[in-house]
Design a protein around this motif. Sequence first.
Motif, short mmCIF file in Angstrom:
data_model
loop_
_atom_site.label_atom_id
_atom_site.label_comp_id
_atom_site.label_asym_id
_atom_site.label_seq_id
_atom_site.Cartn_x
_atom_site.Cartn_y
_atom_site.Cartn_z
N PHE A 296 -95.80 14.97 18.92
CA PHE A 296 -94.82 15.61 19.85
C PHE A 296 -93.99 16.75 19.31
CE2 PHE A 296 -96.43 12.02 22.05
CZ PHE A 296 -96.59 12.19 23.34
N PHE B 120 -98.92 17.77 21.33
CA PHE B 120 -98.11 18.11 22.62
C PHE B 120 -96.93 18.91 22.44
CE2 PHE B 120 -100.26 13.78 23.05
CZ PHE B 120 -101.69 14.34 23.55
N SER C 141 -92.77 14.81 30.63
CA SER C 141 -92.19 16.04 29.61
C SER C 141 -91.24 16.60 30.40
CB SER C 141 -93.36 16.63 29.39
OG SER C 141 -92.87 17.88 28.53
N HIS D 254 -90.72 12.42 26.79
CA HIS D 254 -90.67 13.50 25.91
C HIS D 254 -89.74 14.61 26.49
CE1 HIS D 254 -92.93 17.34 24.22
NE2 HIS D 254 -91.86 16.74 23.31
N THR E 111 -86.28 16.82 21.66
CA THR E 111 -86.93 17.07 20.38
C THR E 111 -86.62 18.21 19.63
OG1 THR E 111 -88.80 17.79 21.47
CG2 THR E 111 -89.01 15.39 20.81
#
Length: 333
Positions: A9, A46, A195, A226, A248
């Motif tokens: 990710f 991803f 996500s 995520h 992230t």
Amino acid sequence: MSETVTLGFTGDVMLGRLVNQRQEHRPPHAVWGSMRELLSELDGLFINLECCLSTRGRPWTLTHHPFHFRADPAWAIPALQDVGVTWTALANNHVLDFGEDALEDTFVALESGGIPYGGAGRTEADAWQPSHVRVAGLDIAFVAFTDNTPEFAAAADEPGTAYVEIDPNDEACLERVGDALARARAGDPDLLVVSSHWGPNMREYPPPSFQQFARWLVEHGADIVHGHSAHAFQGVELFDDSLILYDTGDFVDDYAVDSVLRNDRSFLFEVEVTETGVVQKLRMVPTEIAEFAVHEAFPAVATWCREKMVERSSPFDTVVDVEDEALVVRLPQ
């Protein structure tokens, strides 16, 4: 011992503007820098694609929107294919930067390139439709949405993003997201990933409301949350045997660098799961953006990344170990 599957990710992948200009003079894979081999070795990858893929359209001017990002699909699609991008989120505040024509080009480019996507669509129903991909025998479901840029929201017969105003105490929000989660679970996936492109820029910690909402997502079936949008990586949390990546950060872009928050630094988040979809371990490889490409961080930068991630994860009592240059979080078995 059962076989394991490694899923990668990343934070924002913005291939437009100066990145796009630089790519006119180098091969598509150059944007992955020294991370190319690590990315290619993953079973699944991803990302959040923080731009449209088109050479058409005009900059969005209907509301205040100072930045506009688009990349030429002629090189961007081969670049995504080069490292095996398995699925991309389009629920963000830049996918409509150049209007509906460029958004349609993005859909066509990804579809023609065999790269599934979610979080945006040709209609509201399409935008909120869960995705399913197969990775090393695993059926992985994705639900993607954003609380950024409401004017980009898809309508019944208009393209756009899966937009929702995130509020864990608002029934309309919970009903909207809960319905998407229920439809994803109805396919009985081995793994369910949410996500979310959420929150304001340049924040080191998620607000309490996002923490509450992320835990609600887990309680309603999410195995991995995520998060992305802040341009700064945030802490990770283990909750009910699930993994929450609050933000992230940035993975590839041309953005101005904040000298304190260092939005040019983040991680490749590698999640190890069993062949039945049980999350076992998170491995975080420090990264840094340089020359409009992503690279494995040099030792001094890697140390900074590790220290900041430990600091930002400490409010969640997350136990983090160091292995080589990476950070490791193990889920209880």
